[in-house]
Design a protein around this motif. Structure first.
Motif, short mmCIF file in Angstrom:
data_model
loop_
_atom_site.label_atom_id
_atom_site.label_comp_id
_atom_site.label_asym_id
_atom_site.label_seq_id
_atom_site.Cartn_x
_atom_site.Cartn_y
_atom_site.Cartn_z
N ALA A 109 0.84 -1.21 0.00
CA ALA A 109 0.00 0.00 0.00
C ALA A 109 0.88 1.25 0.00
O ALA A 109 0.59 2.22 -0.73
CB ALA A 109 -0.93 -0.01 1.21
N LEU A 110 1.95 1.23 0.78
CA LEU A 110 2.85 2.40 0.83
C LEU A 110 3.51 2.63 -0.54
O LEU A 110 3.63 3.77 -0.99
CB LEU A 110 3.92 2.20 1.91
CG LEU A 110 3.44 2.33 3.36
CD1 LEU A 110 4.53 1.87 4.32
CD2 LEU A 110 3.05 3.78 3.67
N ILE A 111 3.95 1.54 -1.18
CA ILE A 111 4.61 1.67 -2.49
C ILE A 111 3.60 2.17 -3.53
O ILE A 111 3.88 3.09 -4.30
CB ILE A 111 5.23 0.31 -2.92
CG1 ILE A 111 6.36 -0.09 -1.96
CG2 ILE A 111 5.73 0.39 -4.37
CD1 ILE A 111 6.82 -1.52 -2.10
N ARG A 112 2.40 1.56 -3.52
CA ARG A 112 1.36 1.94 -4.48
C ARG A 112 1.00 3.43 -4.35
O ARG A 112 0.95 4.16 -5.33
CB ARG A 112 0.13 1.06 -4.25
CG ARG A 112 -0.88 1.06 -5.36
CD ARG A 112 -1.80 -0.15 -5.24
NE ARG A 112 -2.27 -0.39 -3.88
CZ ARG A 112 -2.15 -1.54 -3.20
NH1 ARG A 112 -1.59 -2.58 -3.77
NH2 ARG A 112 -2.58 -1.66 -1.97
N ASN A 113 0.79 3.87 -3.11
CA ASN A 113 0.42 5.27 -2.88
C ASN A 113 1.52 6.23 -3.30
O ASN A 113 1.25 7.29 -3.87
CB ASN A 113 0.07 5.50 -1.40
CG ASN A 113 -1.21 4.79 -1.01
OD1 ASN A 113 -2.01 4.41 -1.88
ND2 ASN A 113 -1.41 4.57 0.28
N ALA A 114 2.76 5.87 -3.00
CA ALA A 114 3.89 6.75 -3.34
C ALA A 114 4.03 6.87 -4.86
O ALA A 114 4.18 7.97 -5.40
CB ALA A 114 5.19 6.23 -2.72
N VAL A 115 3.94 5.75 -5.56
CA VAL A 115 4.08 5.78 -7.02
C VAL A 115 2.91 6.55 -7.64
O VAL A 115 3.11 7.35 -8.57
CB VAL A 115 4.16 4.34 -7.60
CG1 VAL A 115 4.10 4.36 -9.12
CG2 VAL A 115 5.44 3.66 -7.12
N LEU A 116 1.72 6.35 -7.11
CA LEU A 116 0.55 7.06 -7.64
C LEU A 116 0.73 8.57 -7.48
O LEU A 116 0.44 9.34 -8.40
CB LEU A 116 -0.72 6.58 -6.92
CG LEU A 116 -2.05 7.07 -7.47
CD1 LEU A 116 -2.19 6.77 -8.96
CD2 LEU A 116 -3.21 6.44 -6.70
N LYS A 117 1.23 8.99 -6.32
CA LYS A 117 1.46 10.43 -6.10
C LYS A 117 2.48 10.98 -7.10
O LYS A 117 2.30 12.07 -7.65
CB LYS A 117 1.96 10.68 -4.67
CG LYS A 117 0.84 10.89 -3.69
CD LYS A 117 1.34 11.40 -2.35
CE LYS A 117 0.16 11.47 -1.39
NZ LYS A 117 0.58 11.74 -0.01
N VAL A 118 3.55 10.24 -7.31
CA VAL A 118 4.57 10.69 -8.27
C VAL A 118 3.95 10.86 -9.65
O VAL A 118 4.18 11.87 -10.34
CB VAL A 118 5.75 9.68 -8.30
CG1 VAL A 118 6.66 9.96 -9.49
CG2 VAL A 118 6.52 9.73 -7.00
N LEU A 119 3.14 9.88 -10.06
CA LEU A 119 2.49 9.97 -11.37
C LEU A 119 1.53 11.15 -11.43
O LEU A 119 1.46 11.86 -12.44
CB LEU A 119 1.74 8.66 -11.67
CG LEU A 119 2.62 7.42 -11.86
CD1 LEU A 119 1.78 6.16 -11.82
CD2 LEU A 119 3.40 7.51 -13.17
N GLN A 120 0.79 11.38 -10.35
CA GLN A 120 -0.16 12.49 -10.33
C GLN A 120 0.55 13.84 -10.38
O GLN A 120 -0.02 14.83 -10.83
CB GLN A 120 -1.05 12.40 -9.08
CG GLN A 120 -2.09 11.29 -9.19
CD GLN A 120 -2.76 10.94 -7.88
OE1 GLN A 120 -2.26 11.28 -6.80
NE2 GLN A 120 -3.90 10.26 -7.95
N ARG A 121 1.82 13.87 -9.91
CA ARG A 121 2.60 15.10 -9.98
C ARG A 121 3.30 15.24 -11.33
O ARG A 121 4.10 16.14 -11.54
CB ARG A 121 3.64 15.15 -8.86
CG ARG A 121 3.07 15.13 -7.45
CD ARG A 121 2.27 16.37 -7.08
NE ARG A 121 3.08 17.59 -7.06
CZ ARG A 121 2.59 18.82 -6.90
NH1 ARG A 121 1.28 18.98 -6.74
NH2 ARG A 121 3.39 19.86 -6.90
N GLY A 122 3.04 14.29 -12.24
CA GLY A 122 3.58 14.37 -13.60
C GLY A 122 5.02 13.92 -13.74
O GLY A 122 5.67 14.22 -14.74
N ALA A 123 5.53 13.19 -12.75
CA ALA A 123 6.92 12.74 -12.80
C ALA A 123 6.99 11.25 -13.15
O ALA A 123 6.02 10.51 -12.99
CB ALA A 123 7.60 12.98 -11.46
N VAL A 124 8.13 10.83 -13.66
CA VAL A 124 8.40 9.42 -13.93
C VAL A 124 8.95 8.79 -12.65
O VAL A 124 10.00 9.23 -12.15
CB VAL A 124 9.40 9.25 -15.09
CG1 VAL A 124 9.75 7.78 -15.29
CG2 VAL A 124 8.85 9.85 -16.37
N PRO A 125 8.28 7.78 -12.10
CA PRO A 125 8.80 7.13 -10.89
C PRO A 125 9.92 6.15 -11.21
O PRO A 125 9.82 5.37 -12.17
CB PRO A 125 7.58 6.40 -10.33
CG PRO A 125 6.67 6.19 -11.49
CD PRO A 125 6.96 7.25 -12.51
#
Ligand SMILES: [Mn+2]
Length: 320
Positions: A109-125
């Motif tokens: 859940a922590l990994i999923r949420n962090a990656v989702l936030k990065v994507l929502q900020r328009g960055a490549v994780p």
């Protein structure tokens, strides 16, 4: 006492770094402003028998870049210019996610949420593992943000990771590509570098072929070249690149739990990443399975951190 001269000192760098390449740290993903974000994920879903054996991977890879922190703007021959051609194209390092070795669901859940936030900020994780279970929640997060988009996975790994279940765990590192294949936003999987004996049975391999996976084994790659894999990526693809450190030959990266002779060279891996970027857009990457405790005099950390550095430059160039 170790009296060996240090390359970092020669370049004017401090010998210690807390971020990859000395990049700016980003401690709050809600305020992330960068085209690329590195996230350390020391643990995903570990098997009880071995635990979080790659938990020290992210920090060891950061340390391996210590000598380069003072000259990140110098000419990088592997990128044909500075790693980041403009300051605004620099990646940031978001540090390591917390984890509980016994709580795979919580870690995911922590990994999923962090990656989702990065994507929502328009960055490549860019995820730094951890073992090869950490891409499962990363690929899930890409699906949550996909908005109908379909993705190609380019997996570079000595092992195919197609077990349905292993040691009672479905979300572990031996099942990563099978779990990805079950996600509706994954339309294509190309697996490069398989060799030797892993945990997969012949039936697992046949299941993957039946799903539609294109395999380019290490043997085929050495015989035919990287074009054998790149030619399978349609022009304009959105690409997730999953790199297991054991894809590289163990003479280059001894710091892995499953050393498999006959592995890829540094330039074969670089040419795969460059070639993928030339055909489509790299949407995310993970670098997993680096285990510093099994490394030899930092050679594997140096090589794997160098692959990551080159990949950062390739992605920075597609963000222009
Ligand atoms: Mn793997």
């Amino acid at each position: 006492m170790n009296q060996k001269a240090d390359l970092g000192a020669l370049f004017g760098a401090a010998s210690e770094t807390t971020t990859f390449l000395g990049l700016e740290a980003c401690s709050d993903l809600d305020t992330l402003v960068a085209p690329i974000a590195l996230i350390g994920a020391p643990c995903g879903t570990s098997y009880r028998s071995v635990g979080a054996y790659c938990r020290n991977g992210p920090d060891a890879l950061r340390q391996a870049t210590g000598s380069l922190t003072a000259n990140i703007d110098r000419h990088d021959f592997d990128n044909g210019g500075a790693v980041f051609p403009q300051t605004r194209l620099r990646a940031v390092d978001c540090g390591n996610l917390p984890y509980d070795e016994k709580d795979g669901a919580g870690n995911r859940a922590l990994i999923r949420n962090a990656v989702l936030k990065v994507l929502q900020r328009g960055a490549v994780p860019i995820l730094l593992g951890g073992d090869d279970s950490v891409p499962i929640p990363m690929v899930e997060a890409i699906g949550a943000a996909a908005d109908g988009r379909k993705y190609t996975i380019l997996q570079i790994d000595a092992h195919i990771d197609w077990r349905e279940i292993h040691m009672g765990e479905r979300m572990g590192l031996s099942s990563t590509m099978r779990r990805a294949s079950e996600m509706p936003h994954i339309e294509r999987i190309i697996q490069v570098g398989a060799r030797g004996i892993g945990s997969a049975a012949t039936q697992d391999y046949e299941d993957a072929v039946a799903w539609g996976v294109n395999f380019v084994s290490a043997c085929d790659l050495h015989r035919l070249g990287v074009e054998a894999a790149l030619g399978l990526i349609p022009e304009g693809s959105d690409i997730i690149i999953c790199i297991d450190a054991d894809a590289l030959d163990p003479s280059l990266v001894p710091g892995v739990i499953g050393r498999a002779p006959g592995g890829l060279s540094y330039y074969q891996v670089v040419d795969l990443i460059k070639g993928a970027a030339g055909r489509g857009r790299i949407a995310a990457m993970d670098f997993v399975e680096f285990m510093p405790e099994r490394d030899v005099d930092g050679i594997g950390a140096l090589t794997f951190a160098r692959v990551i550095t080159t990949a950062l430059g390739i992605i920075a160039r597609q963000a222009k």
